[in-house]
Design a protein around this motif. Structure first.
Motif, PDB file in Angstrom:
ATOM      1  N   VAL A 115       0.848  -1.181   0.000  1.00 12.20           N
ATOM      2  CA  VAL A 115       0.000   0.000   0.000  1.00 12.20           C
ATOM      3  C   VAL A 115       0.887   1.235   0.000  1.00 12.20           C
ATOM      4  CG1 VAL A 115      -1.795   1.220   1.253  1.00 12.20           C
ATOM      5  CG2 VAL A 115      -1.710  -1.273   1.300  1.00 12.20           C
ATOM      6  N   SER A 116       0.549   2.213  -0.836  1.00 12.97           N
ATOM      7  CA  SER A 116       1.354   3.422  -0.856  1.00 12.97           C
ATOM      8  C   SER A 116       0.514   4.621  -0.426  1.00 12.97           C
ATOM      9  CB  SER A 116       1.939   3.649  -2.239  1.00 12.97           C
ATOM     10  OG  SER A 116       0.902   3.951  -3.130  1.00 12.97           O
ATOM     11  N   GLY A 117       1.153   5.785  -0.365  1.00 14.95           N
ATOM     12  CA  GLY A 117       0.539   6.977   0.218  1.00 14.95           C
ATOM     13  C   GLY A 117      -0.816   7.360  -0.339  1.00 14.95           C
ATOM     14  N   GLY A 118      -0.870   7.503  -1.660  1.00 12.61           N
ATOM     15  CA  GLY A 118      -2.119   7.968  -2.251  1.00 12.61           C
ATOM     16  C   GLY A 118      -3.246   6.956  -2.136  1.00 12.61           C
ATOM     17  N   SER A 119      -2.879   5.756  -1.783  1.00  5.23           N
ATOM     18  CA  SER A 119      -3.873   4.686  -1.803  1.00  5.23           C
ATOM     19  C   SER A 119      -5.046   4.954  -0.870  1.00  5.23           C
ATOM     20  CB  SER A 119      -3.225   3.366  -1.408  1.00  5.23           C
ATOM     21  OG  SER A 119      -2.279   3.003  -2.364  1.00  5.23           O
ATOM     22  N   ALA A 120      -4.754   5.568   0.306  1.00  9.39           N
ATOM     23  CA  ALA A 120      -5.812   5.795   1.281  1.00  9.39           C
ATOM     24  C   ALA A 120      -6.921   6.651   0.677  1.00  9.39           C
ATOM     25  CB  ALA A 120      -5.246   6.456   2.534  1.00  9.39           C
ATOM     26  N   LEU A 121      -6.497   7.663  -0.103  1.00  7.47           N
ATOM     27  CA  LEU A 121      -7.494   8.555  -0.696  1.00  7.47           C
ATOM     28  C   LEU A 121      -8.366   7.817  -1.699  1.00  7.47           C
ATOM     29  CD1 LEU A 121      -5.207  11.631  -1.294  1.00  7.47           C
ATOM     30  CD2 LEU A 121      -7.113  11.469   0.315  1.00  7.47           C
ATOM     31  N   ILE A 122      -7.703   7.040  -2.551  1.00 10.10           N
ATOM     32  CA  ILE A 122      -8.471   6.302  -3.562  1.00 10.10           C
ATOM     33  C   ILE A 122      -9.390   5.300  -2.863  1.00 10.10           C
ATOM     34  CG2 ILE A 122      -8.308   4.857  -5.606  1.00 10.10           C
ATOM     35  CD1 ILE A 122      -5.475   5.921  -5.987  1.00 10.10           C
ATOM     36  N   HIS A 123      -8.846   4.691  -1.827  1.00 14.72           N
ATOM     37  CA  HIS A 123      -9.634   3.686  -1.125  1.00 14.72           C
ATOM     38  C   HIS A 123     -10.896   4.321  -0.554  1.00 14.72           C
ATOM     39  CE1 HIS A 123      -9.819  -0.375   0.374  1.00 14.72           C
ATOM     40  NE2 HIS A 123     -10.343   0.097   1.493  1.00 14.72           N
ATOM     41  N   GLU A 124     -10.736   5.518  -0.025  1.00 19.90           N
ATOM     42  CA  GLU A 124     -11.883   6.212   0.544  1.00 19.90           C
ATOM     43  C   GLU A 124     -12.973   6.393  -0.501  1.00 19.90           C
ATOM     44  OE1 GLU A 124     -11.786  10.306   2.644  1.00 19.90           O
ATOM     45  OE2 GLU A 124     -10.346   8.932   3.575  1.00 19.90           O
ATOM     46  N   PHE A 125     -12.519   6.766  -1.713  1.00 19.79           N
ATOM     47  CA  PHE A 125     -13.481   6.946  -2.802  1.00 19.79           C
ATOM     48  C   PHE A 125     -14.264   5.660  -3.048  1.00 19.79           C
ATOM     49  CE2 PHE A 125     -14.120   6.068  -7.348  1.00 19.79           C
ATOM     50  CZ  PHE A 125     -15.112   6.992  -7.610  1.00 19.79           C
ATOM     51  N   TYR A 126     -13.547   4.544  -3.079  1.00 19.14           N
ATOM     52  CA  TYR A 126     -14.233   3.268  -3.353  1.00 19.14           C
ATOM     53  C   TYR A 126     -15.130   2.866  -2.197  1.00 19.14           C
ATOM     54  CZ  TYR A 126     -12.086   2.373  -7.817  1.00 19.14           C
ATOM     55  OH  TYR A 126     -11.741   2.445  -9.140  1.00 19.14           O
ATOM     56  N   VAL A 127     -14.729   3.213  -0.962  1.00 20.02           N
ATOM     57  CA  VAL A 127     -15.596   2.929   0.188  1.00 20.02           C
ATOM     58  C   VAL A 127     -16.927   3.642  -0.031  1.00 20.02           C
ATOM     59  CG1 VAL A 127     -15.929   3.331   2.649  1.00 20.02           C
ATOM     60  CG2 VAL A 127     -13.709   2.576   1.807  1.00 20.02           C
ATOM     61  N   LYS A 128     -16.839   4.906  -0.451  1.00 18.28           N
ATOM     62  CA  LYS A 128     -18.070   5.684  -0.669  1.00 18.28           C
ATOM     63  C   LYS A 128     -18.903   5.068  -1.786  1.00 18.28           C
ATOM     64  CE  LYS A 128     -16.522  10.135   0.570  1.00 18.28           C
ATOM     65  NZ  LYS A 128     -15.744  11.087  -0.224  1.00 18.28           N
ATOM     66  N   GLU A 129     -18.234   4.695  -2.887  1.00 20.00           N
ATOM     67  CA  GLU A 129     -18.948   4.110  -4.018  1.00 20.00           C
ATOM     68  C   GLU A 129     -19.708   2.865  -3.592  1.00 20.00           C
ATOM     69  OE1 GLU A 129     -18.838   6.619  -6.641  1.00 20.00           O
ATOM     70  OE2 GLU A 129     -18.888   4.762  -7.796  1.00 20.00           O
ATOM     71  N   LEU A 130     -19.034   2.059  -2.790  1.00 22.55           N
ATOM     72  CA  LEU A 130     -19.670   0.809  -2.382  1.00 22.55           C
ATOM     73  C   LEU A 130     -20.821   1.079  -1.442  1.00 22.55           C
ATOM     74  CD1 LEU A 130     -16.886  -1.839  -1.893  1.00 22.55           C
ATOM     75  CD2 LEU A 130     -18.852  -1.947  -3.370  1.00 22.55           C
ATOM     76  N   LYS A 131     -20.666   2.094  -0.596  1.00 21.91           N
ATOM     77  CA  LYS A 131     -21.756   2.436   0.319  1.00 21.91           C
ATOM     78  C   LYS A 131     -22.971   2.873  -0.479  1.00 21.91           C
ATOM     79  CE  LYS A 131     -19.969   3.500   4.806  1.00 21.91           C
ATOM     80  NZ  LYS A 131     -19.004   4.463   5.339  1.00 21.91           N
ATOM     81  N   GLU A 132     -22.712   3.669  -1.524  1.00 22.75           N
ATOM     82  CA  GLU A 132     -23.819   4.138  -2.352  1.00 22.75           C
ATOM     83  C   GLU A 132     -24.522   2.970  -3.023  1.00 22.75           C
ATOM     84  OE1 GLU A 132     -22.862   7.164  -5.268  1.00 22.75           O
ATOM     85  OE2 GLU A 132     -22.036   8.351  -3.602  1.00 22.75           O
ATOM     86  N   ALA A 133     -23.726   2.015  -3.417  1.00 21.26           N
ATOM     87  CA  ALA A 133     -24.314   0.855  -4.083  1.00 21.26           C
ATOM     88  C   ALA A 133     -24.939  -0.104  -3.072  1.00 21.26           C
ATOM     89  CB  ALA A 133     -23.250   0.135  -4.890  1.00 21.26           C
ATOM     90  N   GLN A 134     -24.901   0.293  -1.804  1.00 19.66           N
ATOM     91  CA  GLN A 134     -25.467  -0.517  -0.720  1.00 19.66           C
ATOM     92  C   GLN A 134     -24.921  -1.929  -0.714  1.00 19.66           C
ATOM     93  OE1 GLN A 134     -29.527   0.235  -1.562  1.00 19.66           O
ATOM     94  NE2 GLN A 134     -29.619   1.933  -0.105  1.00 19.66           N
ATOM     95  N   SER A 135     -23.643  -1.974  -0.831  1.00 18.57           N
ATOM     96  CA  SER A 135     -23.012  -3.284  -0.788  1.00 18.57           C
ATOM     97  C   SER A 135     -22.772  -3.657   0.666  1.00 18.57           C
ATOM     98  CB  SER A 135     -21.699  -3.213  -1.560  1.00 18.57           C
ATOM     99  OG  SER A 135     -20.922  -4.323  -1.266  1.00 18.57           O
ATOM    100  N   SER A 136     -22.778  -4.927   0.925  1.00 21.58           N
ATOM    101  CA  SER A 136     -22.646  -5.376   2.313  1.00 21.58           C
ATOM    102  C   SER A 136     -21.176  -5.498   2.718  1.00 21.58           C
ATOM    103  CB  SER A 136     -23.332  -6.725   2.480  1.00 21.58           C
ATOM    104  OG  SER A 136     -22.753  -7.639   1.574  1.00 21.58           O
TER     105      SER A 136
END
Lengths: 286, 338
Positions: free
Chosen positions: A103-124
């Motif tokens: 895992v590298s530095g910028g990864s946390a930011l991108i990961h956050e984006f995907y966390v949000k995307e998945l939340k929107e998609a109501q994934s479990s």
């Protein structure tokens, strides 16, 4: 008193399974990355069952990275996702990949984006982050999967912690296609039925030889006997159905006859075709 | 005189451009192979198609990537949607530097029953836009037997000429010396992998000495596969005999018509003789208005050619599987004797 809290992964994600096509796609994207880019990232699609994420598909997403910020082409990601859903609605967003080691530095930011995307998609499930070390930093192919958990002080989020999860890299599909084809850079000819059969037979033969040798060694006392292996061998032998030689001969001969009949039939049909063609051309001359 | 020189150069240039080297090999990336297989297997038992992307380099057609088409539905709105999808996908892939050149399409097939008129139609459609295109056919049912059942096909040039002009009369076919074997041309497939992918695969190849494909190959039961193969074969034979009946009917009609024409001509000649004797103008020896001079349409031979192709395909498959079965059976026998 402020309590430093570490949320253990609230998710049911236990492990993940990677399909060969995803790995190939990531390699291809990396080879085709833009000139100035160090790494490629992209979206992973797949399915979840019983806490096992199956990563079945992927596509690269263009991005820009500088020292302190990451710009991801969100529209591109969404367009592509919609297109993929049209083909196969069962493959949903499960996470993202990046090339590079760990895992590298910028990864946390991108990961956050995907966390949000998945939340929107109501994934479990939370997104999985897959890293593929295309640089072979440690001299080995390191492919790792992570899920993140939040580290927070009271209610204040402090950081995200990436936790590695087991990754199943067995890739059954690749086995079906044959590693011989996928492993080398150029294969001149696809193996046909009989060549494949020959290879399989040879492998079987060498395996039998090995077992034979092992059993011989144990009997002679050269190798310490292993009960587990012994039981396994006994089970294998027991699984061969007991038949009287006469009965076996009958089954065997019947099968051979059936097959011969089929071969005969197919040659008959072919001859028929030949004659039909001759007759047709003869009819044309009339 | 001075004028002719440059023109001849131009002509020379034009002719040398036209003669492109014939397509010899289709080189597929491992990625494309895996993607095709994934798509085809996931949607079993329905048949699916997708687009092939790549480059046309001399006598080699490189297929470097592909993308699947959604399952087609008989709805105009959705069809327009499908076209949009295709454009969108191409645009997106171009953005990540994927070769965005259509070089053909792939499709899955059931027991190798792909030789249909639709396939030819699709070929003709593609051929209008791309000079060189291939169709890659993948057969999941055959692959379950432990073979990588990929085939690259194209139509032969002579067949395409005939098809374009819709000239499928027996006479034309004989003139061109085109038989049913000459419809499709199979092109050898080469698989290539990037060095990176091959490094990963070498690293990750499991230590196990026995692979899934070995299990598939050594499975003793081939009956279901054979049975279906035979069923298809029988259907095809029926179709073929129907086609042949059609031709017989045509020939019978033709010969009857010829006989009628002959008798009519005889009558007319006798009549003319009489008129000549009476000093009158003779009547013409042809009468287009008479129904017996209307030419009978010869049925197209495409169907019967395709069916023949299909049958020979099934025969080859049966032969192949039977040979494999023999191998397995003798192996079994050897094991049992031990």
């Amino acid at each position: 008193m402020a309590v430093l809290q570490f949320f253990p992964p609230s998710s049911p994600v236990v492990s993940s399974k990677l399909h060969a096509v995803v790995l190939f796609n990531i390699c291809d994207c990396y080879v085709r990355r833009p000139d100035q880019a160090d790494r490629v990232i992209g979206t992973l699609l797949g399915s979840v069952s019983d806490g096992v994420i199956e990563i079945k598909n992927s596509y690269a997403v263009p991005h820009n990275e500088s020292a302190d910020q990451v710009a991801l082409d969100v529209d591109y990601h969404r367009n592509m996702y919609l297109s993929h859903l049209k083909v196969n609605p069962k493959e949903v967003l499960v996470g993202w990949f990046s090339t590079g080691f760990g895992v590298s530095g910028g990864s946390a930011l991108i990961h956050e984006f995907y966390v949000k995307e998945l939340k929107e998609a109501q994934s479990s499930i939370p997104p999985i982050h897959l890293t593929v070390d295309t640089g072979f930093k440690n001299g080995e192919a390191s492919i790792k999967g992570y899920v993140s958990s939040n580290l927070s002080l009271g209610d204040r989020p402090l950081a995200a912690q990436f936790q590695e999860i087991p990754l199943d890299l067995r890739m059954i599909e690749a086995e079906r296609v044959g590693f011989d084809i996928l492993k080398t850079t150029v294969v001149d000819k696809l193996p046909n039925d009989l060549e494949g059969m020959e290879a399989s037979m040879e492998r079987l033969h060498s395996l039998l030889d090995e077992i034979y040798k092992y059993v011989g060694d144990v009997v002679e006392g050269r190798v310490a006997p292993d009960n587990d292996i012994g039981r396994f061998l006994a089970d294998t032998l027991a699984s061969v159905p007991r038949m009287s030689p006469a009965a076996f001969d009958k089954v065997f001969n019947d099968k051979i006859q059936d097959n011969l009949a089929l071969v005969y039939l197919s040659s008959l049909v072919k001859t028929q075709l030949g004659i039909a063609e001759k007759l047709n051309t003869a009819a044309q001359i009339l | 005189m001075a004028n002719t020189m440059p023109r001849s150069f131009l002509q020379a240039a034009a002719t040398s451009e036209e003669v492109a080297p014939p397509l010899r090999v289709v080189q597929i990336e491992g990625l494309a192979v895996l993607k095709i297989i994934k798509h085809c297997n996931e949607f079993l038992p329905s048949l699916v198609t997708g687009q092939l992307l790549g480059l046309d380099v001399g006598s080699v057609l490189e297929v470097t990537n592909c993308f699947p088409f959604p399952i087609r539905e008989e709805d105009e709105e959705i069809e327009a949607d499908g076209a949009n999808y295709q454009l969108e996908m191409m645009r997106c892939l171009r953005e990540v530097n994927v070769d965005n050149n259509t070089v053909g399409w792939y499709q899955s097939t059931l027991m190798g029953s792909f030789q249909t008129v639709e396939l030819i139609e699709t070929f003709m459609n593609y051929q209008e836009n791309i000079r060189r295109c291939v169709c890659i056919v993948y057969d999941p049912s055959r692959s379950a037997q432990g073979v990588l059942a990929l085939k690259a096909l194209k139509l032969t040039d002579s067949f395409m000429d005939l098809y374009r002009n819709n000239n499928f009369t027996g006479e034309k076919l004989r003139e061109k010396n085109l038989s049913w074997v000459d419809i499709f041309e199979e092109i050898p497939i080469k698989v290539s992998n990037s060095a990176l992918a091959s490094a990963f695969m070498t690293e990750l190849e499991p230590e196990l000495p026995v692979k899934q494909c070995d299990y598939d190959r050594l499975k003793l039961s081939t009956a279901p596969y054979m049975e279906r193969n035979l069923e298809f074969l029988i259907d095809c034979m029926e179709d073929l005999s129907a086609e042949q009946n059609k031709f017989q009917y045509y020939y019978r009609n033709l010969s009857r018509q010829q006989a009628q024409q002959q008798t009519w001509l005889q009558k007319r000649r006798v009549e003319n003789m009489a008129r000549k004797a009476a000093g009158e103008e003779p009547l013409p020896e042809e009468d287009p208005a008479n129904p017996i001079f209307k030419p009978i349409l010869e049925p197209s031979r495409v169907d019967s050619y395709l069916i023949t192709n299909q049958i020979s395909n099934y025969c080859n498959q049966i032969n192949g599987v039977a040979t494999q079965s023999f191998n397995r059976l003798y192996l079994m026998k050897a094991l049992h004797e031990d």
